[in-house]
Design a protein around this motif. Structure first.
Motif, PDB file in Angstrom:
ATOM      1  N   ARG A  95      -6.051   3.079   6.548  1.00  0.00           N
ATOM      2  CA  ARG A  95      -4.744   2.446   7.144  1.00  0.00           C
ATOM      3  C   ARG A  95      -4.426   2.293   8.800  1.00  0.00           C
ATOM      4  N   LEU A  96      -3.364   3.326   8.738  1.00  0.00           N
ATOM      5  CA  LEU A  96      -3.451   3.796   9.708  1.00  0.00           C
ATOM      6  C   LEU A  96      -3.639   3.694  11.079  1.00  0.00           C
ATOM      7  N   SER A 145      10.260  -8.867  -0.076  1.00  0.00           N
ATOM      8  CA  SER A 145      10.674  -7.150  -1.164  1.00  0.00           C
ATOM      9  C   SER A 145       9.654  -5.946  -1.351  1.00  0.00           C
ATOM     10  N   ARG A 146       8.599  -6.560  -0.996  1.00  0.00           N
ATOM     11  CA  ARG A 146       6.556  -5.620  -1.213  1.00  0.00           C
ATOM     12  C   ARG A 146       6.728  -5.632   1.031  1.00  0.00           C
ATOM     13  N   PRO A 147       7.494  -5.205   1.122  1.00  0.00           N
ATOM     14  CA  PRO A 147       7.148  -4.320   3.012  1.00  0.00           C
ATOM     15  C   PRO A 147       5.936  -3.503   2.951  1.00  0.00           C
ATOM     16  N   ARG A 148       5.267  -2.531   2.149  1.00  0.00           N
ATOM     17  CA  ARG A 148       4.411  -1.794   2.081  1.00  0.00           C
ATOM     18  C   ARG A 148       2.769  -2.468   0.727  1.00  0.00           C
ATOM     19  N   SER A 149       3.088  -3.875   1.581  1.00  0.00           N
ATOM     20  CA  SER A 149       1.704  -3.978   0.784  1.00  0.00           C
ATOM     21  C   SER A 149       0.371  -3.886   1.633  1.00  0.00           C
ATOM     22  N   GLU A 150      -0.774  -4.367   0.815  1.00  0.00           N
ATOM     23  CA  GLU A 150      -1.992  -3.758   1.752  1.00  0.00           C
ATOM     24  C   GLU A 150      -1.671  -4.854   3.154  1.00  0.00           C
ATOM     25  N   GLY A 151      -1.938  -3.885   4.354  1.00  0.00           N
ATOM     26  CA  GLY A 151      -2.777  -5.294   5.656  1.00  0.00           C
ATOM     27  C   GLY A 151      -1.611  -4.708   6.375  1.00  0.00           C
ATOM     28  N   VAL A 199      -4.331  10.091   1.049  1.00  0.00           N
ATOM     29  CA  VAL A 199      -4.176  10.584   2.588  1.00  0.00           C
ATOM     30  C   VAL A 199      -5.454  10.011   3.200  1.00  0.00           C
ATOM     31  N   VAL A 200      -6.384  10.054   2.356  1.00  0.00           N
ATOM     32  CA  VAL A 200      -7.411   9.336   3.231  1.00  0.00           C
ATOM     33  C   VAL A 200      -7.298   8.200   3.984  1.00  0.00           C
ATOM     34  N   GLU A 254      -5.506   0.367  15.479  1.00  0.00           N
ATOM     35  CA  GLU A 254      -6.525  -0.659  17.002  1.00  0.00           C
ATOM     36  C   GLU A 254      -6.024  -1.888  16.371  1.00  0.00           C
ATOM     37  N   ASN A 255      -5.873  -2.500  14.985  1.00  0.00           N
ATOM     38  CA  ASN A 255      -4.921  -3.891  15.284  1.00  0.00           C
ATOM     39  C   ASN A 255      -4.059  -4.167  16.663  1.00  0.00           C
ATOM     40  N   LEU A 256      -3.140  -2.818  16.598  1.00  0.00           N
ATOM     41  CA  LEU A 256      -2.301  -3.313  17.836  1.00  0.00           C
ATOM     42  C   LEU A 256      -2.902  -2.934  20.059  1.00  0.00           C
ATOM     43  N   MET A 257      -4.327  -2.558  19.361  1.00  0.00           N
ATOM     44  CA  MET A 257      -4.346  -2.304  21.036  1.00  0.00           C
ATOM     45  C   MET A 257      -5.116  -3.335  21.410  1.00  0.00           C
ATOM     46  N   GLU A 258      -5.680  -4.254  19.189  1.00  0.00           N
ATOM     47  CA  GLU A 258      -6.750  -5.839  20.285  1.00  0.00           C
ATOM     48  C   GLU A 258      -5.291  -6.198  20.569  1.00  0.00           C
TER      49      GLU A 258
END
Length: 495
Positions: A312-313, A433-439, A306-307, A318-322
């Motif tokens: 990550r969320l 094939s790795r849609p949930r990769s970091e970033g 969860v942390v 923040e990135n979306l706002m930027e």
């Protein structure tokens, strides 16, 4: 005027056609007039000469003396209306020729072309009783610089042979004057055709030029550009087609802009709406993280998940706002004079990357830029290198040609060639094939936008000895770049 312009080509074609037509017409006119003038003069002179031979030379004795021949020749020349000279040739009993000329200083038998004498003599041999005894042979020749008509005939059955000499100098002068007149007319026709071609080109090309100007304005984003349509010809149809195309393009772009604005507003609103619950979630997760050691071992992994996902969320929001600020054009620079080496070191130290990064930077290299945005660029480039290439990551800072150049090189396998053109695309990931990769897939895109707002750029490539290389280029003093008009000094606030 460009050599390849349509106007010049039209003028050249008009001129070539007019020149060809004028030269052809002038040549034909000159040839017809020349033949007409020469034939008229020649016919009159030979006719008169034939008449004089019949009236005067035929009255001479069968074997005339030289004085008789000279007297007859002079009488024939004086009574001539065309002003010709005469040479009469008779024979004595001993068959020796005797000559009489109308002017001792002008012409002699030697001035008669041999081919003409031969033709006249041969005529004597083949003449029959029913053939005209006054058939005149003629030839045009040159005596000095003066053209002459030379004619000859012989009285068959007994009598002298006569030769006539007529100067064609006056005819040549008339023909030269005619040639000059035709040349002047040809030149005037060529000038007139050039003026006509210019007028025609202006009439035809002016609508084309207006169409070109309108197309350039449309390409510059002036979607309301329209052409005034007049007439019913092909150019008018082309203008109507352009107007219809421009109207259709404007409508489509307006629709796309509206949809894009709606999407951008949705992302911005969503990002702002998510910040409030995320703030609460972040506070709760921080408390849970502090108490992780006291929690039930069965619950601790869930708390850790969860942390990490909350963080990550939070980064994604923040990135979306930027990104929305860049899209809306509200991103601003807050400039400050910074030591680039210190700024890179601070970025690495803040993220505990000192052991994984090899820095090659000379201290004291100053630049005027936005330190916060430079930190974002460096964090994304170095973080991406550590994530995909592993340590050590080598970072070098240098000044090249008035630019600040920061190179980030990793120790990995490099970037696949099919991925290389897309590394700065938003939400692009090398492996579908790795849609949930970091970033979030926004880091490099945001780094590029921050470079662009500084007036710089980022390039990605593969090193010859392996590993990916990202090169950031920024001006040393962003405030001097003319395209950056909306800049805040330090203390003016940040976005």
């Amino acid at each position: 005027m460009r050599w390849t312009s349509l106007r010049l080509r039209l003028v050249v074609v008009f001129g070539a056609v007019a020149l060809t037509a004028a030269v052809s017409a002038s040549g034909i006119a000159y040839w017809l007039n020349r033949e007409s003038v020469l034939s008229r003069t020649q016919t009159a002179a030979l006719k008169e000469f034939k008449q004089e031979m019949r009236d005067k030379a035929a009255q001479l004795p069968l074997r005339p003396t030289q004085p008789e021949l000279e007297y007859a020749a002079q009488r024939m020349a004086k009574s001539s209306g065309t002003g010709f000279s005469v040479v009469l040739i008779g024979e004595r009993a001993e068959d020796k020729p005797v000559a009489g000329v109308s002017d001792q200083d002008e012409f002699t038998l030697d001035d008669v072309p041999q081919s003409l004498r031969t033709a006249v003599n041969e005529r004597q041999k083949v003449t029959s009783g029913n053939t005209s005894p006054y058939h005149v042979f003629w030839q045009r020749t040159q005596r000095g610089q003066t053209p002459y008509l030379v004619g000859g005939t012989r009285i068959v059955g007994g009598g002298p042979t006569g030769y006539v000499f007529l100067s064609l100098e006056q005819e040549r002068e008339d023909l030269n004057a005619l040639a000059w007149s035709l040349a002047i007319a040809t030149g005037l026709a060529l000038i007139g055709s050039a003026l006509l071609a210019q007028a025609a080109a202006s009439t035809v090309l002016k609508p084309v030029q207006r169409l070109g100007d309108a197309a350039r304005q449309l390409g510059e984003g002036k979607l309301d550009t329209r052409l005034r349509v007049s007439g019913t010809d092909e150019l008018a149809d082309l203008s109507r087609t352009f107007n219809n195309t421009a109207a259709s393009l404007q409508k489509k772009i307006d629709d796309m802009s509206a949809r894009e604005e709606s999407s951008r507003r949705f992302v911005a609103d969503m990002s702002h709406e998510l910040r409030t619950p995320l703030t609460a979630l972040t506070a709760v997760t921080e408390v849970l993280e502090d108490e992780a050691d006291t929690l039930d071992p069965m619950i601790a992994p869930a708390v850790t998940l969860v942390v990490s996902e909350t963080r990550r969320l939070n980064d994604l929001v923040e990135n979306l706002m930027e990104v929305t600020r860049f899209d809306a054009g509200t991103a601003r620079l807050v400039l400050d004079d910074v030591d680039v080496a210190d700024q890179v070191t601070a970025c690495i130290d803040a993220r505990a990357w000192l052991d994984a990064v090899e820095l090659d930077a000379e201290r004291g290299m100053m630049a005027r830029l936005d330190p916060r945005r430079l930190d974002v660029i460096l964090a994304n480039l170095i973080g991406n290198a550590l994530k995909h290439g592993g340590s050590p990551v080598r970072v070098s800072v240098r000044s090249v040609g008035g630019e600040l150049v920061i190179e980030v090189r990793d120790n990995g396998p490099g970037i696949p060639q099919d991925v290389l053109p897309h590394v700065f695309d938003r939400f692009y990931k090398a492996s579908a094939s790795r849609p949930r990769s970091e970033g979030s897939g926004l880091g490099l895109s945001i780094a590029m936008e921050n470079a662009h707002i500084h007036g710089g750029d980022i390039t990605a490539a593969n090193a010859p000895d392996g590993g990916a290389v990202f090169v950031l280029r920024l001006p040393h003093d962003v405030s001097r770049e003319p395209e950056h008009g909306d800049i805040r000094e330090e203390g003016g606030g940040t976005q």
